[in-house]
Design a protein around this motif. Sequence first.
Motif, mmCIF file in Angstrom:
data_model
loop_
_atom_site.group_PDB
_atom_site.id
_atom_site.type_symbol
_atom_site.label_atom_id
_atom_site.label_comp_id
_atom_site.label_asym_id
_atom_site.label_seq_id
_atom_site.Cartn_x
_atom_site.Cartn_y
_atom_site.Cartn_z
ATOM 1 N N ASP A 101 46.631 46.172 76.424
ATOM 2 C CA ASP A 101 47.376 45.703 75.266
ATOM 3 C C ASP A 101 47.014 46.465 73.996
ATOM 4 O O ASP A 101 47.732 46.368 72.992
ATOM 5 C CB ASP A 101 47.170 44.192 75.086
ATOM 6 C CG ASP A 101 47.759 43.407 76.254
ATOM 7 O OD1 ASP A 101 48.610 43.965 76.982
ATOM 8 O OD2 ASP A 101 47.373 42.241 76.462
ATOM 9 N N LEU A 102 45.932 47.232 74.038
ATOM 10 C CA LEU A 102 45.645 48.185 72.959
ATOM 11 C C LEU A 102 46.465 49.456 73.114
ATOM 12 O O LEU A 102 46.484 50.299 72.218
ATOM 13 C CB LEU A 102 44.158 48.552 72.944
ATOM 14 C CG LEU A 102 43.165 47.528 72.410
ATOM 15 C CD1 LEU A 102 41.738 48.003 72.650
ATOM 16 C CD2 LEU A 102 43.396 47.243 70.929
ATOM 17 N N GLY A 103 47.113 49.601 74.257
ATOM 18 C CA GLY A 103 47.902 50.797 74.513
ATOM 19 C C GLY A 103 47.135 51.903 75.191
ATOM 20 O O GLY A 103 47.641 53.026 75.321
ATOM 21 N N LEU A 104 45.904 51.626 75.650
ATOM 22 C CA LEU A 104 45.091 52.663 76.278
ATOM 23 C C LEU A 104 45.598 52.981 77.685
ATOM 24 O O LEU A 104 46.268 52.160 78.324
ATOM 25 C CB LEU A 104 43.625 52.221 76.333
ATOM 26 C CG LEU A 104 42.979 51.892 74.993
ATOM 27 C CD1 LEU A 104 41.535 51.459 75.198
ATOM 28 C CD2 LEU A 104 43.046 53.081 74.045
ATOM 29 N N ASP A 105 45.249 54.153 78.165
ATOM 30 C CA ASP A 105 45.618 54.566 79.511
ATOM 31 C C ASP A 105 44.613 53.958 80.483
ATOM 32 O O ASP A 105 43.515 54.496 80.675
ATOM 33 C CB ASP A 105 45.619 56.089 79.618
ATOM 34 C CG ASP A 105 46.149 56.590 80.957
ATOM 35 O OD1 ASP A 105 46.320 55.761 81.875
ATOM 36 O OD2 ASP A 105 46.385 57.796 81.083
ATOM 37 N N ILE A 106 44.970 52.832 81.106
ATOM 38 C CA ILE A 106 44.020 52.131 81.972
ATOM 39 C C ILE A 106 43.840 52.834 83.313
ATOM 40 O O ILE A 106 42.942 52.480 84.078
ATOM 41 C CB ILE A 106 44.436 50.654 82.188
ATOM 42 C CG1 ILE A 106 45.786 50.572 82.899
ATOM 43 C CG2 ILE A 106 44.466 49.920 80.850
ATOM 44 C CD1 ILE A 106 46.183 49.135 83.252
ATOM 45 N N ARG A 107 44.654 53.827 83.599
ATOM 46 C CA ARG A 107 44.480 54.598 84.837
ATOM 47 C C ARG A 107 43.481 55.730 84.667
ATOM 48 O O ARG A 107 43.010 56.304 85.650
ATOM 49 C CB ARG A 107 45.827 55.164 85.288
ATOM 50 C CG ARG A 107 46.856 54.103 85.663
ATOM 51 C CD ARG A 107 48.228 54.718 85.825
ATOM 52 N NE ARG A 107 48.683 55.343 84.576
ATOM 53 C CZ ARG A 107 49.848 55.966 84.431
ATOM 54 N NH1 ARG A 107 50.676 56.059 85.470
ATOM 55 N NH2 ARG A 107 50.189 56.502 83.269
ATOM 56 N N ASN A 108 43.152 56.049 83.417
ATOM 57 C CA ASN A 108 42.259 57.165 83.154
ATOM 58 C C ASN A 108 41.363 56.840 81.962
ATOM 59 O O ASN A 108 41.676 57.187 80.820
ATOM 60 C CB ASN A 108 43.062 58.444 82.872
ATOM 61 C CG ASN A 108 42.161 59.634 82.581
ATOM 62 O OD1 ASN A 108 40.985 59.647 82.951
ATOM 63 N ND2 ASN A 108 42.704 60.630 81.900
ATOM 64 N N PRO A 109 40.227 56.172 82.199
ATOM 65 C CA PRO A 109 39.354 55.787 81.081
ATOM 66 C C PRO A 109 38.810 56.973 80.310
ATOM 67 O O PRO A 109 38.461 56.847 79.135
ATOM 68 C CB PRO A 109 38.227 55.008 81.771
ATOM 69 C CG PRO A 109 38.274 55.410 83.203
ATOM 70 C CD PRO A 109 39.706 55.718 83.504
ATOM 71 N N VAL A 110 38.760 58.146 80.929
ATOM 72 C CA VAL A 110 38.237 59.328 80.244
ATOM 73 C C VAL A 110 39.079 59.672 79.027
ATOM 74 O O VAL A 110 38.574 60.181 78.012
ATOM 75 C CB VAL A 110 38.184 60.523 81.218
ATOM 76 C CG1 VAL A 110 37.748 61.794 80.489
ATOM 77 C CG2 VAL A 110 37.241 60.233 82.375
ATOM 78 N N LEU A 299 40.620 54.049 68.265
ATOM 79 C CA LEU A 299 41.632 54.343 69.272
ATOM 80 C C LEU A 299 41.982 55.821 69.320
ATOM 81 O O LEU A 299 42.037 56.487 68.282
ATOM 82 C CB LEU A 299 42.915 53.550 68.979
ATOM 83 C CG LEU A 299 42.782 52.028 68.960
ATOM 84 C CD1 LEU A 299 44.096 51.395 68.502
ATOM 85 C CD2 LEU A 299 42.385 51.501 70.330
ATOM 86 N N PRO A 300 42.257 56.345 70.522
ATOM 87 C CA PRO A 300 42.778 57.720 70.598
ATOM 88 C C PRO A 300 44.176 57.781 70.003
ATOM 89 O O PRO A 300 44.909 56.787 70.008
ATOM 90 C CB PRO A 300 42.803 57.994 72.107
ATOM 91 C CG PRO A 300 42.853 56.643 72.747
ATOM 92 C CD PRO A 300 42.105 55.707 71.842
#
Length: 321
Positions: A101-110, A299-300
Amino acid sequence: MMAGAEARTRVVVVMNPRSGGGSPARFDLANRVEGMGARVWSTSVDDDAASLARLAVREGAEVLGVAGGDGTVSAVAAVAADTDRPLLVLPAGTRNHFARDLGLDIRNPVSSLSALVDGVPTRVDLGLVGSRVFINNVSFGLYADALLEPGYREDKVRALASVTPDYLAGRQCVEADVDTPRGAVHFPQVVLVSNNPYHIATPRYLGRRFTLTSGLLGAIVLKRPTDTPPDLLRHLRSELLRQQPGPGTAGDAASAWRAASITLRGRGRQLDAGIDGEAVTLPLPVTCETWPGGLQVLLPRDRPGIPSEPVLGLQRPPRGP
């Protein structure tokens, strides 16, 4: 914001190596984090996430990072909020609801590590229940009881299946009343209080939060109707989808609304609950409140599903078939 190796040495990432079935190791997160000049402190039987985060602050950490699932993120977020440190989230759990929900890429934590170079500092809301912080939700009833089942972490489906029949049959309920804008709901089967409201209007995005900055909690209350239909779960789901955001009436099978605070009252002294998936016991009455802008996240700039501007405001569900 954190350009340069010298600045990044002031970052400590608290890592749960067991999260996501060993996700940190699969993504080689420890080496990647240290390669950017930050430090990694791993949780263990003797060192939990919150204790490590507090120690990191005492030793001069200016940014707290966390690599793990929602439970680990919640523990470190509470310390970050209390000490006004920015939080860097590396989604390395199984579900990663907060990171999603922050919009992060949960498939790639790197990918979140790019925030150490040119991250966007953004304020988001937190929830409070008593003195405890929650990033996702506080649950009472069916789900909270499942958390208490032995082996819940290893087999969540089995744990839920073991407690569901009594709730569906009306033999088990939340031993409390929930205050709603239209009166109290007595002894419901499920109460879910979320940090910002969940989307419930369409099945495709059910359970998503398209804002973490509304300054409001979301509430969902499910109560077994007197004339139980053959498929109670399907009935309750259709009730929620039918409703526009609002409190409904105290007698509805399903009610959903948003508010700055939500209170449960009971005749007993305490109530079992789940806070971000962790089983707890809370003294009655229980009051959940919002903490607007209580947490600063780093955030990135490139985040899936989030517009390019560095503001997490109200977002509509993405268009699609």
